[in-house]
Design an enzyme around this catalytic site. Structure first.
Site, mmCIF file in Angstrom:
data_model
loop_
_atom_site.group_PDB
_atom_site.id
_atom_site.type_symbol
_atom_site.label_atom_id
_atom_site.label_comp_id
_atom_site.label_asym_id
_atom_site.label_seq_id
_atom_site.Cartn_x
_atom_site.Cartn_y
_atom_site.Cartn_z
ATOM 1 C CB SER A 66 -0.858 0.038 1.263
ATOM 2 O OG SER A 66 -1.710 -1.077 1.268
ATOM 3 C CB THR A 86 0.274 4.110 3.579
ATOM 4 O OG1 THR A 86 0.953 2.897 3.934
ATOM 5 C CG2 THR A 86 -1.100 3.775 3.050
ATOM 6 C CB ALA A 134 7.036 1.055 11.542
ATOM 7 C CE LYS A 135 4.159 0.973 3.985
ATOM 8 N NZ LYS A 135 2.783 0.833 3.555
ATOM 9 N NE ARG A 136 6.031 4.244 14.218
ATOM 10 C CZ ARG A 136 5.322 3.136 14.099
ATOM 11 N NH1 ARG A 136 4.468 3.000 13.102
ATOM 12 N NH2 ARG A 136 5.454 2.142 14.953
#
Ligand code: GLU
Length: 279
Positions: A10, A12, A251-253
């Site tokens: 995704s 995001t 995590a993407k962050r």
């Protein structure tokens, strides 16, 4: 029949090492077994998905040395396919409109003696399942917004016992009723993760779904949808999730492990492949 795998992120955020692992795995299996590897962007959540992230996914994968076969399927361009599947489920009376707000559901669950928890959170208490056709029409005419939920027990009864094959775990019996009546179309989007993934894997002819073990239980629902929609069932390979040295999932962050971040500090594609566990 040759294998067809896919990587379905995704957009995001930027891809991180966990994604690199998943993409390299799916790509590697397709190449080793003489099959096809597809790229799909799961971009139905307009609030969270960004075109820049979608572009970055393609760019980072190419940088990593991953080439996909055919064009990229973007879910946001295929709402008609999901609507067609919903129309078939509607004809079979397997879906129903749900007018509940999150607050309604929470209140109902709090009021019940034993609020059941499914593999992916609290189970919808079924509030709108029993509404009469007349009541449904009245609410729709009033302009109330609604989601569409799958009547899981009814679908399971129609389908009978269902199994799927996991390349790591072996044969698994699907247990969709544990999830309760999942949402197949959200109030703000004419589909949902479960529906879009199942429809796309069928339409794209995916024969081996590789994805993280965090989605293992979701296969209960996908297997049920395949049965009632008459799709063939792919094989699955739910793989482990990469973690950092402290055992936390990426995590993407977390900039430090995004492919963007690693590229920016001068890591090479082969170094990043090695960091993801692929020599
Ligand atoms: N889009 C999902 C994700 O980014 C993966 C969907 C799937 O592989 O079924 O986690």
């Amino acid at each position: 029949m040759s294998v067809v795998t896919r990587f379905a992120p995704s957009p995001t955020g930027y891809l991180h090492l966990g994604h690199a692992y998943a993409a390299l795995l799916a790509h590697g299996i397709a190449r080793e077994r003489g099959g096809r590897f597809l790229l799909r962007l799961e971009d139905i959540d307009f609030g969270r998905c960004k075109p820049d992230y979608a572009d970055a996914i393609e760019d980072d994968l190419s940088w990593l040395g991953i080439a996909w076969d055919g064009g990229v399927r973007r879910q946001s361009a295929h709402f008609d396919d999901y609507r067609a599947a919903l129309a078939r489920l509607e004809d079979m009376a397997l879906i129903y409109p749900c007018f509940c707000t999150r607050a309604d559901i929470t209140a109902e669950l709090q009021a019940s003696v034993e609020a059941p928890h499914g593999p992916s959170g609290p189970v919808y208490p079924g509030t709108c399942r029993g509404l009469s056709a007349h009541e449904r029409q009245a609410r729709i005419r009033q302009g109330l917004s609604y989601a569409l939920r799958l009547d899981v027990a009814k679908a399971q009864a129609a389908a009978g016992a269902l199994f799927w094959e996991d390349e790591i775990k072996g044969p698994v019996e699907a247990a969709p009723t544990l999830h309760g009546d999942v949402v197949l179309a959200r109030k703000d989007t004419p589909t949902s993760y479960h529906l879009a993934v199942t429809v796309d894997d069928a339409l794209q002819g995916v024969t081996l779904v590789t994805r993280g073990e965090d989605l293992f239980a979701a296969t209960d629902i996908h297997r049920l949808l395949q049965a009632v929609l008459g799709y063939s069932t792919p094989r699955y390979r739910h793989h482990r999730l990469l973690t950092d040295a402290a055992g936390r999932r990426f995590a993407k962050r977390d900039q430090a492990v995004t492919l963007r971040g690693l590229r920016a500090i001068g890591r090479t594609p082969s170094e990043v492949r090695a960091m993801a566990g692929f020599a």
